[in-house]
Scaffold this motif. Structure first.
Motif, PDB file in Angstrom:
ATOM      1  N   UNK A 122      -4.840  25.207  41.845  1.00 32.07           N
ATOM      2  CA  UNK A 122      -5.856  26.092  41.246  1.00 32.07           C
ATOM      3  C   UNK A 122      -7.250  25.503  41.339  1.00 32.07           C
ATOM      4  N   UNK A 123      -7.341  24.297  41.874  1.00 35.73           N
ATOM      5  CA  UNK A 123      -8.656  23.669  42.011  1.00 35.73           C
ATOM      6  C   UNK A 123      -9.256  23.248  40.682  1.00 35.73           C
ATOM      7  N   UNK A 124      -8.418  22.927  39.712  1.00 41.06           N
ATOM      8  CA  UNK A 124      -8.970  22.438  38.442  1.00 41.06           C
ATOM      9  C   UNK A 124      -8.429  21.037  38.141  1.00 41.06           C
ATOM     10  N   UNK A 125      -9.092  20.344  37.221  1.00 37.95           N
ATOM     11  CA  UNK A 125      -8.630  19.014  36.813  1.00 37.95           C
ATOM     12  C   UNK A 125      -7.814  19.125  35.541  1.00 37.95           C
ATOM     13  N   UNK A 126      -6.773  18.319  35.461  1.00 38.44           N
ATOM     14  CA  UNK A 126      -5.948  18.323  34.234  1.00 38.44           C
ATOM     15  C   UNK A 126      -5.680  16.877  33.818  1.00 38.44           C
ATOM     16  N   UNK A 127      -5.507  16.680  32.508  1.00 35.23           N
ATOM     17  CA  UNK A 127      -5.399  15.319  31.948  1.00 35.23           C
ATOM     18  C   UNK A 127      -4.369  15.257  30.830  1.00 35.23           C
ATOM     19  N   UNK A 128      -3.725  14.115  30.703  1.00 37.02           N
ATOM     20  CA  UNK A 128      -3.036  13.785  29.461  1.00 37.02           C
ATOM     21  C   UNK A 128      -4.101  13.248  28.524  1.00 37.02           C
ATOM     22  N   UNK A 129      -4.067  13.641  27.258  1.00 34.78           N
ATOM     23  CA  UNK A 129      -5.119  13.163  26.330  1.00 34.78           C
ATOM     24  C   UNK A 129      -4.556  12.822  24.964  1.00 34.78           C
ATOM     25  N   UNK A 130      -5.366  12.099  24.205  1.00 35.26           N
ATOM     26  CA  UNK A 130      -5.106  11.871  22.780  1.00 35.26           C
ATOM     27  C   UNK A 130      -3.907  10.971  22.540  1.00 35.26           C
ATOM     28  N   UNK A 147     -15.209  15.164  29.424  1.00 34.11           N
ATOM     29  CA  UNK A 147     -16.100  14.254  28.675  1.00 34.11           C
ATOM     30  C   UNK A 147     -16.500  14.874  27.342  1.00 34.11           C
ATOM     31  N   UNK A 148     -16.891  16.150  27.390  1.00 33.92           N
ATOM     32  CA  UNK A 148     -17.270  16.829  26.137  1.00 33.92           C
ATOM     33  C   UNK A 148     -16.081  16.917  25.198  1.00 33.92           C
ATOM     34  N   UNK A 149     -14.917  17.153  25.785  1.00 35.73           N
ATOM     35  CA  UNK A 149     -13.715  17.281  24.964  1.00 35.73           C
ATOM     36  C   UNK A 149     -13.394  15.972  24.252  1.00 35.73           C
ATOM     37  N   UNK A 150     -13.606  14.855  24.947  1.00 35.46           N
ATOM     38  CA  UNK A 150     -13.310  13.561  24.320  1.00 35.46           C
ATOM     39  C   UNK A 150     -14.333  13.233  23.229  1.00 35.46           C
ATOM     40  N   UNK A 151     -15.554  13.727  23.413  1.00 33.25           N
ATOM     41  CA  UNK A 151     -16.603  13.420  22.427  1.00 33.25           C
ATOM     42  C   UNK A 151     -16.346  14.043  21.058  1.00 33.25           C
ATOM     43  N   UNK A 152     -15.517  15.094  20.991  1.00 33.52           N
ATOM     44  CA  UNK A 152     -15.315  15.768  19.710  1.00 33.52           C
ATOM     45  C   UNK A 152     -14.142  15.159  18.946  1.00 33.52           C
ATOM     46  N   UNK A 190      -9.219   8.989  21.961  1.00 34.05           N
ATOM     47  CA  UNK A 190     -10.201   9.711  22.774  1.00 34.05           C
ATOM     48  C   UNK A 190     -10.160   9.244  24.229  1.00 34.05           C
ATOM     49  N   UNK A 191      -8.969   9.029  24.729  1.00 28.06           N
ATOM     50  CA  UNK A 191      -8.843   8.636  26.140  1.00 28.06           C
ATOM     51  C   UNK A 191      -8.058   9.706  26.884  1.00 28.06           C
ATOM     52  N   UNK A 192      -8.344   9.819  28.189  1.00 26.86           N
ATOM     53  CA  UNK A 192      -7.644  10.811  29.010  1.00 26.86           C
ATOM     54  C   UNK A 192      -7.171  10.146  30.296  1.00 26.86           C
ATOM     55  N   UNK A 193      -6.024  10.601  30.800  1.00 28.43           N
ATOM     56  CA  UNK A 193      -5.507  10.117  32.080  1.00 28.43           C
ATOM     57  C   UNK A 193      -5.341  11.316  33.002  1.00 28.43           C
ATOM     58  N   UNK A 194      -5.978  11.259  34.153  1.00 30.56           N
ATOM     59  CA  UNK A 194      -5.924  12.391  35.089  1.00 30.56           C
ATOM     60  C   UNK A 194      -4.513  12.529  35.676  1.00 30.56           C
ATOM     61  N   UNK A 254     -12.214   6.598  29.621  1.00 23.65           N
ATOM     62  CA  UNK A 254     -12.296   5.933  28.317  1.00 23.65           C
ATOM     63  C   UNK A 254     -13.780   5.702  28.024  1.00 23.65           C
ATOM     64  N   UNK A 255     -14.403   6.692  27.402  1.00 27.84           N
ATOM     65  CA  UNK A 255     -15.860   6.656  27.236  1.00 27.84           C
ATOM     66  C   UNK A 255     -16.309   5.770  26.095  1.00 27.84           C
ATOM     67  N   UNK A 256     -15.386   5.453  25.174  1.00 24.32           N
ATOM     68  CA  UNK A 256     -15.813   4.818  23.918  1.00 24.32           C
ATOM     69  C   UNK A 256     -15.165   3.457  23.670  1.00 24.32           C
ATOM     70  N   UNK A 257     -14.520   2.907  24.688  1.00 21.62           N
ATOM     71  CA  UNK A 257     -13.884   1.598  24.502  1.00 21.62           C
ATOM     72  C   UNK A 257     -12.575   1.693  23.743  1.00 21.62           C
ATOM     73  N   UNK A 258     -11.866   2.792  23.926  1.00 19.00           N
ATOM     74  CA  UNK A 258     -10.588   2.978  23.225  1.00 19.00           C
ATOM     75  C   UNK A 258      -9.557   1.934  23.612  1.00 19.00           C
TER      76      UNK A 258
END
Ligand code: ATP
Ligand code: MG
Length: 411
Positions: free
Chosen positions: A28-36, A117-122, A129-133, A144-148
């Motif tokens: 589908x041409x989109x990115x998906x991640x495992x998160x939280x 990125x916006x999703x992790x910021x909330x 607040x980490x995601x794995x593609x 890992x934008x915040x040093x998780x």
């Protein structure tokens, strides 16, 4: 903290599902991640039964394609842009990445589709607040934008920004839950912010507080969380009379001893055991629990507490004990057992729970009628006599019961 090979640590059915999600996202041409939570737990090598997948695009569509491909059970919530899949006892939630703006403390935020990125910021804490593609091209890449990752290895629970607890004060309850579950510490700045933001808990609805309290009480060691919440002043914000004390500590120790399943209703009764009726009523009102089963059980527990003196009698007849306790739910009785200081009261409560509450007569109402007892209240009275005689060890068999009935009706 090991961040490579994370996806491969998933149990086989979740791995298959995650790889399928990645392939479909590619198509589908989109990115998906495992998160939280799942990323945190994979890094800590802790088992996790729920996984969250975030898509930078239409998550409901992705979920539908996955359900078709894997034959998983699908539930969608179009209005929220979310979907859930159930497979082999696991639950997978999918959602579209979003950004949130908090306009007012405690109120739900404004939401619109956004980037990972916006999703992790909330999110609440760096470790969540980490995601794995999961796309094939970038599979396993960590955001890992915040040093998780570093906080995980140092055992720290840290908020993402200074206004976090003001935006959502339930995060204070979440913070102690993760801290105590994982054996972590609140990072010192986070701990200061928490103490300073306690009043924000007043902005939270009863239902949300109830939900987070229930998450506490469903943990393996609720007593650790409650002790910490007491020390931080969170309990007193739920109700000023609520505090952690040494008596509560020993009651919880007794209740959680052994490897019985968690019993959140019992833990609630233990938590409120030292409140008086009025305080309990106020707390139940604050938590939107009036009329609930917890209302019933905690009131029963306090009522029985008022009768404990009568139970502190080593010479009490077993039948008397039985009829004093039989109207109480066993949860309320257990709560009193774990608090009771007097040895005879404890022995009596134990005796009731272990033996007396299971005692039954052999004869039933219909058999009494056949034996000649008149229809009406007499049947109940006769059954009660039989049961009392059984409990006190006066009779032991069905034929003993028949003898008693014959005596009652004068045969
Ligand atoms: P658990 O193991 O207790 O389920 P979890 O991390 O999976 O932990 P959930 O409550 O299932 O927690 O929420 C999933 C994710 O959503 C969290 O990891 C966190 O990133 C985010 N989240 C949940 N509640 C909040 C909140 N109140 N504020 C900010 N982010 C939150
Ligand atoms: Mg979860």
């Amino acid at each position: 903290m090991q961040a490579t090979g994370l996806i491969e640590r998933l149990p086989p059915s979740l791995l298959k599902l995650t790889l399928a999600a990645g392939e479909l996202a590619d198509k589908s041409g989109i990115r998906a991640y495992l998160v939280g939570g799942i990323v945190r737990d994979l890094m800590l090598c802790r088992p996790s039964i729920d996984i969250d997948i975030m898509a930078e695009g239409d998550a409901v569509r992705l979920a539908r394609q996955m359900a078709e491909k894997l034959g998983a059970r699908l539930t969608t919530h179009r209005a929220f842009g979310t979907a859930s899949l159930k497979i082999d006892g696991y639950s997978v939630d999918l959602a579209t990445c979003r950004s949130e703006v908090y306009r007012q403390p405690g109120a739900l935020p404004l939401v619109r589709p956004g980037s990972i990125r916006e999703d992790l910021q909330r999110r609440d804490f760096t470790i969540n607040a980490m995601a794995v593609c999961i796309n094939k091209s970038n599979q396993g890449e960590l955001t890992d934008l915040f040093g998780g990752c570093e906080d995980l290895s140092e055992g720290l629970v840290r908020v993402l920004h200074n206004k976090s607890f003001q935006d959502d004060a339930t995060r204070m309850m979440r913070a102690v839950r993760y801290e105590q579950r994982l054996g972590f510490r609140l990072e010192s700045g986070t701990s200061k912010l928490l103490r300073r933001s306690l009043d924000m808990l007043d902005t939270i609805s009863g239902d949300r507080l109830k939900n987070d309290l229930s998450l506490w009480l469903n943990e393996t060691h609720p007593e650790k969380i409650l002790r910490r919440a007491g020390r931080l002043g969170i309990l007193a914000k739920l109700h000023p009379a609520l505090s952690w004390d040494p008596m509560m500590s020993s009651a919880f120790r007794r209740a959680t001893r052994g490897n019985g399943a968690a019993n959140p209703m019992l833990y609630f009764c233990l938590l409120v055991y030292n409140l008086d009726e009025g305080e309990l009523y106020e707390l139940l009102g604050r938590l939107n629990l009036i009329g609930s089963r917890l209302d019933l059980l905690s009131h029963q527990s306090l009522e029985l507490k008022g009768n404990l003196d009568e139970l502190d009698n080593p010479a009490i007849k077993k039948s008397e004990l039985y009829f004093m306790l039989k109207e109480y739910d066993t949860t309320a009785i257990h709560a009193n057992l774990y608090y009771a200081g007097a040895a005879a009261a404890r022995r009596n409560l134990r005796l009731y729970l272990d033996r007396l509450c299971y005692v039954k007569t052999s004869l039933g109402g219909n058999e009494l009628l056949t034996l000649g007892v008149r229809q009406g209240p007499q049947v109940g009275i006769a059954l009660k006599k039989l049961l009392a005689a059984r409990l006190d060890g006066v009779i032991r068999s069905k034929s003993d019961e028949i003898d008693i009935i014959h005596r009652i009706i004068g045969h």
